[in-house]
Motif scaffolding. Structure first.
Motif, PDB file in Angstrom:
ATOM      1  N   ILE A  20       0.857  -1.179   0.000  1.00 61.01           N
ATOM      2  CA  ILE A  20       0.000   0.000   0.000  1.00 61.01           C
ATOM      3  C   ILE A  20       0.892   1.227   0.000  1.00 61.01           C
ATOM      4  CG2 ILE A  20      -1.728   1.292   1.288  1.00 61.01           C
ATOM      5  CD1 ILE A  20      -2.597  -1.420   2.483  1.00 61.01           C
ATOM      6  N   GLY A  21       0.660   2.136  -0.921  1.00 60.26           N
ATOM      7  CA  GLY A  21       1.445   3.370  -1.004  1.00 60.26           C
ATOM      8  C   GLY A  21       0.547   4.586  -0.838  1.00 60.26           C
ATOM      9  N   ALA A  22       1.100   5.662  -0.328  1.00 61.26           N
ATOM     10  CA  ALA A  22       0.330   6.892  -0.143  1.00 61.26           C
ATOM     11  C   ALA A  22       1.221   8.095  -0.416  1.00 61.26           C
ATOM     12  CB  ALA A  22      -0.203   6.963   1.281  1.00 61.26           C
ATOM     13  N   HIS A  23       0.628   9.133  -0.977  1.00 62.74           N
ATOM     14  CA  HIS A  23       1.315  10.399  -1.196  1.00 62.74           C
ATOM     15  C   HIS A  23       0.523  11.482  -0.488  1.00 62.74           C
ATOM     16  CE1 HIS A  23       4.141   8.932  -4.230  1.00 62.74           C
ATOM     17  NE2 HIS A  23       3.165   8.105  -4.546  1.00 62.74           N
ATOM     18  N   LEU A  24       1.226  12.382   0.159  1.00 65.82           N
ATOM     19  CA  LEU A  24       0.589  13.452   0.916  1.00 65.82           C
ATOM     20  C   LEU A  24       0.978  14.785   0.302  1.00 65.82           C
ATOM     21  CD1 LEU A  24      -0.974  14.350   3.467  1.00 65.82           C
ATOM     22  CD2 LEU A  24       1.217  14.368   4.670  1.00 65.82           C
ATOM     23  N   PHE A  25      -0.015  15.569  -0.075  1.00 66.26           N
ATOM     24  CA  PHE A  25       0.230  16.893  -0.637  1.00 66.26           C
ATOM     25  C   PHE A  25      -0.261  17.935   0.355  1.00 66.26           C
ATOM     26  CE2 PHE A  25       0.129  14.090  -4.229  1.00 66.26           C
ATOM     27  CZ  PHE A  25       1.153  14.557  -5.026  1.00 66.26           C
ATOM     28  N   LEU A  26       0.664  18.700   0.918  1.00 66.64           N
ATOM     29  CA  LEU A  26       0.316  19.777   1.841  1.00 66.64           C
ATOM     30  C   LEU A  26       0.476  21.097   1.096  1.00 66.64           C
ATOM     31  CD1 LEU A  26       2.152  18.541   5.055  1.00 66.64           C
ATOM     32  CD2 LEU A  26      -0.242  18.235   4.433  1.00 66.64           C
ATOM     33  N   GLU A  27      -0.598  21.862   1.051  1.00 62.20           N
ATOM     34  CA  GLU A  27      -0.591  23.103   0.290  1.00 62.20           C
ATOM     35  C   GLU A  27      -1.082  24.252   1.171  1.00 62.20           C
ATOM     36  OE1 GLU A  27      -2.542  24.966  -3.763  1.00 62.20           O
ATOM     37  OE2 GLU A  27      -2.817  22.860  -3.323  1.00 62.20           O
ATOM     38  N   ARG A  28      -0.424  25.401   1.020  1.00 59.40           N
ATOM     39  CA  ARG A  28      -0.843  26.617   1.723  1.00 59.40           C
ATOM     40  C   ARG A  28      -0.595  27.797   0.794  1.00 59.40           C
ATOM     41  NH1 ARG A  28       2.206  27.969   7.016  1.00 59.40           N
ATOM     42  NH2 ARG A  28       1.021  26.196   7.788  1.00 59.40           N
ATOM     43  N   GLY A  46      18.708  13.068  -4.488  1.00 58.23           N
ATOM     44  CA  GLY A  46      18.922  14.487  -4.762  1.00 58.23           C
ATOM     45  C   GLY A  46      17.754  15.178  -5.451  1.00 58.23           C
ATOM     46  N   GLU A  47      16.627  14.473  -5.607  1.00 62.75           N
ATOM     47  CA  GLU A  47      15.448  15.043  -6.273  1.00 62.75           C
ATOM     48  C   GLU A  47      14.396  15.477  -5.261  1.00 62.75           C
ATOM     49  OE1 GLU A  47      15.063  15.421  -9.641  1.00 62.75           O
ATOM     50  OE2 GLU A  47      17.081  14.623  -9.956  1.00 62.75           O
ATOM     51  N   TRP A  48      13.607  16.475  -5.631  1.00 59.58           N
ATOM     52  CA  TRP A  48      12.480  16.929  -4.824  1.00 59.58           C
ATOM     53  C   TRP A  48      11.294  15.998  -5.090  1.00 59.58           C
ATOM     54  CZ3 TRP A  48      13.016  20.487  -1.139  1.00 59.58           C
ATOM     55  CH2 TRP A  48      14.117  21.338  -1.204  1.00 59.58           C
ATOM     56  N   HIS A  49      10.484  15.717  -4.055  1.00 62.56           N
ATOM     57  CA  HIS A  49       9.324  14.825  -4.221  1.00 62.56           C
ATOM     58  C   HIS A  49       8.248  15.157  -3.192  1.00 62.56           C
ATOM     59  CE1 HIS A  49      10.064  12.139  -0.685  1.00 62.56           C
ATOM     60  NE2 HIS A  49      11.247  12.734  -0.781  1.00 62.56           N
ATOM     61  N   ALA A  50       7.035  14.673  -3.480  1.00 65.73           N
ATOM     62  CA  ALA A  50       5.935  14.794  -2.519  1.00 65.73           C
ATOM     63  C   ALA A  50       6.189  13.831  -1.374  1.00 65.73           C
ATOM     64  CB  ALA A  50       4.606  14.474  -3.198  1.00 65.73           C
ATOM     65  N   LEU A  51       5.732  14.179  -0.194  1.00 64.90           N
ATOM     66  CA  LEU A  51       5.870  13.289   0.964  1.00 64.90           C
ATOM     67  C   LEU A  51       5.132  11.994   0.676  1.00 64.90           C
ATOM     68  CD1 LEU A  51       5.140  15.949   3.720  1.00 64.90           C
ATOM     69  CD2 LEU A  51       7.352  15.223   2.852  1.00 64.90           C
ATOM     70  N   ALA A  52       5.751  10.866   0.947  1.00 66.15           N
ATOM     71  CA  ALA A  52       5.144   9.573   0.609  1.00 66.15           C
ATOM     72  C   ALA A  52       5.635   8.493   1.565  1.00 66.15           C
ATOM     73  CB  ALA A  52       5.488   9.199  -0.823  1.00 66.15           C
ATOM     74  N   GLY A  53       4.960   7.379   1.509  1.00 62.91           N
ATOM     75  CA  GLY A  53       5.365   6.236   2.294  1.00 62.91           C
ATOM     76  C   GLY A  53       4.718   4.992   1.761  1.00 62.91           C
ATOM     77  N   HIS A  54       5.183   3.836   2.224  1.00 57.29           N
ATOM     78  CA  HIS A  54       4.577   2.574   1.810  1.00 57.29           C
ATOM     79  C   HIS A  54       4.683   1.573   2.954  1.00 57.29           C
ATOM     80  CE1 HIS A  54       8.804   1.677   0.931  1.00 57.29           C
ATOM     81  NE2 HIS A  54       8.472   0.431   1.150  1.00 57.29           N
ATOM     82  N   VAL A  55       3.764   0.641   2.905  1.00 55.75           N
ATOM     83  CA  VAL A  55       3.731  -0.425   3.890  1.00 55.75           C
ATOM     84  C   VAL A  55       3.678  -1.740   3.132  1.00 55.75           C
ATOM     85  CG1 VAL A  55       2.414  -1.449   5.784  1.00 55.75           C
ATOM     86  CG2 VAL A  55       2.484   1.036   5.514  1.00 55.75           C
ATOM     87  N   GLU A  56       4.519  -2.667   3.513  1.00 56.97           N
ATOM     88  CA  GLU A  56       4.497  -3.984   2.850  1.00 56.97           C
ATOM     89  C   GLU A  56       3.971  -5.014   3.793  1.00 56.97           C
ATOM     90  OE1 GLU A  56       8.012  -5.124   0.773  1.00 56.97           O
ATOM     91  OE2 GLU A  56       8.544  -3.041   0.420  1.00 56.97           O
TER      92      GLU A  56
END
Length: 56
Positions: A20-28, A46-56
């Protein structure tokens, strides 16, 4: 429709792995929070990315 494989639900060779993977977009005020990956990581170092995580 096929039924469960031998050993399904008991782990081992009959188990089905789910990821299961998830991406979190925080905007202000039109700006989105990003995180910079450490240069030593295997994927997209070295790349910028959205906050994310996964559970196996």
């Amino acid at each position: 429709m096929p039924g469960p494989r031998d050993g399904a639900g008991k782990g081992g060779a009959g188990a089905v792995k789910s990821v299961i993977g998830a991406h979190l977009f925080l905007e202000r005020e039109g700006s989105t929070l990003l995180s910079l990956r450490h240069a030593s990581v295997a994927f997209a170092g070295g790349e910028w990315h959205a906050l994310a995580g996964h559970v196996e």
